[in-house]
Design an enzyme around this catalytic site. Structure first.
Site, short mmCIF file in Angstrom:
data_model
loop_
_atom_site.label_atom_id
_atom_site.label_comp_id
_atom_site.label_asym_id
_atom_site.label_seq_id
_atom_site.Cartn_x
_atom_site.Cartn_y
_atom_site.Cartn_z
N GLY A 79 11.93 -4.02 1.76
CA GLY A 79 13.11 -4.47 1.18
C GLY A 79 13.35 -5.72 0.59
O GLY A 79 14.10 -6.55 -0.03
N ARG A 106 9.05 0.42 -2.45
CA ARG A 106 9.70 1.23 -3.41
C ARG A 106 10.27 0.55 -4.58
O ARG A 106 10.37 1.17 -5.67
CB ARG A 106 10.82 1.70 -2.50
N TYR A 118 -0.91 4.55 12.89
CA TYR A 118 -2.46 5.07 12.54
C TYR A 118 -3.21 4.52 13.67
O TYR A 118 -2.95 3.83 14.70
CB TYR A 118 -2.65 4.80 11.17
N ARG A 160 -2.90 -5.28 8.27
CA ARG A 160 -1.36 -4.91 8.34
C ARG A 160 -1.10 -4.66 9.65
O ARG A 160 -1.93 -3.81 10.37
CB ARG A 160 -1.33 -4.02 7.27
N PRO A 170 0.95 -1.21 0.07
CA PRO A 170 0.04 -0.06 -0.11
C PRO A 170 1.00 1.25 0.12
O PRO A 170 1.86 1.58 0.72
CB PRO A 170 -0.86 -0.06 1.23
N THR A 179 0.36 5.57 0.01
CA THR A 179 -0.37 6.80 -0.15
C THR A 179 0.21 7.73 -1.36
O THR A 179 1.47 8.00 -1.35
CB THR A 179 -0.06 7.44 1.06
N GLN A 199 -7.02 -0.89 0.95
CA GLN A 199 -6.61 -0.59 2.37
C GLN A 199 -7.42 0.15 3.11
O GLN A 199 -7.53 1.49 2.66
CB GLN A 199 -5.07 -0.27 2.56
N HIS A 225 -6.03 -1.25 7.98
CA HIS A 225 -4.41 -0.69 8.21
C HIS A 225 -4.40 -0.71 9.70
O HIS A 225 -4.81 0.17 10.37
CB HIS A 225 -4.40 0.76 7.71
N GLY A 226 -3.64 -1.71 10.18
CA GLY A 226 -3.32 -1.78 11.57
C GLY A 226 -1.87 -1.60 11.92
O GLY A 226 -1.45 -1.76 13.01
C1 LIG Z 1 5.10 6.91 -0.88
C2 LIG Z 1 4.83 5.96 0.05
C3 LIG Z 1 3.59 5.79 0.54
C4 LIG Z 1 3.30 4.93 1.61
N1 LIG Z 1 2.16 4.71 1.88
C5 LIG Z 1 1.39 3.79 2.76
C6 LIG Z 1 0.15 3.51 3.08
O1 LIG Z 1 -0.72 4.06 2.43
N2 LIG Z 1 -0.54 2.25 3.50
C7 LIG Z 1 0.79 1.41 4.30
O2 LIG Z 1 0.42 0.53 4.89
N3 LIG Z 1 1.86 1.60 4.13
C8 LIG Z 1 2.30 2.96 3.44
N4 LIG Z 1 3.73 2.90 2.90
C9 LIG Z 1 4.98 1.80 3.39
C10 LIG Z 1 5.13 0.83 2.25
O3 LIG Z 1 3.90 0.09 2.22
C11 LIG Z 1 6.24 -0.13 2.78
O4 LIG Z 1 5.67 -0.69 3.87
C12 LIG Z 1 7.36 0.65 2.86
O5 LIG Z 1 7.57 1.35 1.74
C13 LIG Z 1 8.74 -0.55 3.03
O6 LIG Z 1 8.62 -1.71 1.78
P1 LIG Z 1 9.71 -1.41 0.54
O7 LIG Z 1 10.94 -1.48 1.38
O8 LIG Z 1 9.30 -2.45 -0.07
O9 LIG Z 1 9.45 -0.01 0.33
C14 LIG Z 1 4.32 3.85 1.97
C15 LIG Z 1 5.53 3.90 1.49
C16 LIG Z 1 5.68 4.78 0.40
C17 LIG Z 1 7.30 4.89 -0.03
#
Ligand SMILES: Cc1cc2nc3c(=O)[nH]c(=O)nc-3n(C[C@H](O)[C@H](O)[C@H](O)COP(=O)(O)O)c2cc1C
Length: 375
Positions: free
Chosen positions: A306, A329, A185, A233, A27, A29, A105, A180-181
């Protein structure tokens, strides 16, 4: 490793949901909805690209659930009006046509609200000012407001918001919802010792602090029936406190996971906010948090943090730490990550400038030519 054989490319299922591989979009944002929370066609293009790129499951950004205290940011999408529902229906239909199931979500920001078109004040488990500062990438700046402590009536309305939003999500064509837990939040504010100072049945012990999460899951489950996918989550770290860890380690984790399985969750998604899975996964120096979630609940578990590193992804799956991997990412940098992995093509590195000065889709579009990435 021969990437054709990569374990993330093997199919799986979450309940009735068939997954073509183990790679889900985490997820994220993007603060790109209309001012009234209606999702846009730009968002449809964004989500459809992941399905076209081979992701087996698309999780949406956190979407607000009521017209009271849930909205977290300006231009966050909602699922509370007929207009929201209709716009999401267009998106689910395009993502389905491109071959992936989609999960919405559901998010209540609680004390971490920095933009709510319905009111200026915030509400949370207790009147504790959040740590850290508002997040510029989602349009905030300065210290957080101190929230009002929620009454029982507020909690009833929170649960009602999640349930009506889940019903709208199903009508909008979503294949499931994710509560979204995580990440600090509202639901996580209840789970967390220092933001929850309540003396009622929602505060004190871990069993009490997970009660709201369990009540939300079970109320949704009661309304949508046994087959609709209802995940949740969780994370130890928070957007405003990356280093927080559950004080009781694996003992706390077992109580939390068991309560949510008992409540009727279809899967658990364990996030690693602000840190990689490797840094946040180990509890008591022994078990991994995701492996323990699998063992305690017997449910499918999504690991995050990651997972765009193919060697780590393979290890997490092969050593039984998780069933599915959620990429944040890595998916932004490679909307076609699964195809690239399958074809042995190089993977692009994530460039944080694509989310600056705010994490909007239009900023990402402007970043592409500057970074030499094809539109
Ligand atoms: C731009 C951006 C927005 C995010 N928004 C949310 C969100 O709305 N809900 C959520 O549970 N996590 C959100 N996250 C967290 C990501 O889902 C993820 O947990 C975090 O980037 C680590 O994972 P990665 O290493 O694959 O990037 C967001 C991350 C990024 C980079």
């Amino acid at each position: 490793m021969n990437d054709i054989q990569h374990p993330a490319l093997r199919p799986d299922r979450i309940g009735d949901l068939h997954l073509a591989n183990r790679l889900a979009v985490s997820p994220m944002t993007r603060v790109s909805a209309a001012a009234d929370g209606t999702p846009t066609s730009e968002m449809a293009d964004y989500y459809t690209a992941f399905a076209r790129g081979g992701f087996s499951l698309v999780l949406t950004e956190g979407t607000y659930t009521d017209t009271r205290y849930s909205q977290g940011y300006a231009n966050q999408p909602g699922i509370v009006t007929d207009g929201h529902e209709a716009a999401w229906r267009d998106i689910t239909s395009r993502v389905h046509d491109a071959g992936a199931p989609m999960i919405l979500q559901l998010m209540h920001a609680g004390a971490l609200s920095q933009g709510n078109r319905y009111r200026d004040d915030t509400a949370a488990p207790s009147a504790v000012q959040p740590r850290g500062q508002k997040m510029p990438e989602y349009g905030g700046h300065g210290p957080w407001r101190t929230p009002r402590a929620m009454s029982q009536d507020d909690l009833d309305q929170v649960v009602h918001g999640f349930v009506t939003s889940a019903v709208r999500a199903r009508r909008a064509g979503f294949d499931g919802v994710e509560v979204h837990g995580a990440n600090g939040y509202l639901v996580d504010q209840f789970l967390t010792d220092y933001t929850n100072q309540r003396g009622d049945r929602y505060g004190g012990t871990v069993a009490n602090r997970v009660r709201l999460a369990a009540e939300i899951v079970s109320a949704i489950r009661a309304e949508v029936g046994p087959r609709f996918c209802v995940g949740i989550r969780l994370s130890q770290g928070k957007v405003n406190d990356f280093t927080h860890r559950w004080a009781g380690g694996s003992r706390d984790a077992e109580i939390i996971f068991a309560a949510l399985a008992e409540a009727g969750a279809s899967y658990l998604h364990i996030a690693s906010e602000g840190r990689d899975w490797v840094e946040t996964a180990t509890l008591d120096g022994q078990v991994t948090i995701t492996g323990l979630a699998r063992k305690v609940t017997g449910l499918p578990v999504l690991a995050n943090g990651g997972m765009h590193d193919p060697a780590r992804a393979a290890m997490v799956l092969q050593d039984g730490h998780a069933d599915v991997l959620a990429l944040g990412r890595g998916a932004l940098a490679n909307p076609d990550f699964p195809r690239r992995l399958a074809q042995g093509l190089p993977l692009a590195d994530f460039d944080h400038r694509m989310l600056q000065p705010m994490a909007t889709l239009s900023n990402a579009r402007l970043w592409r030519p500057a970074a030499g990435v094809p539109a």
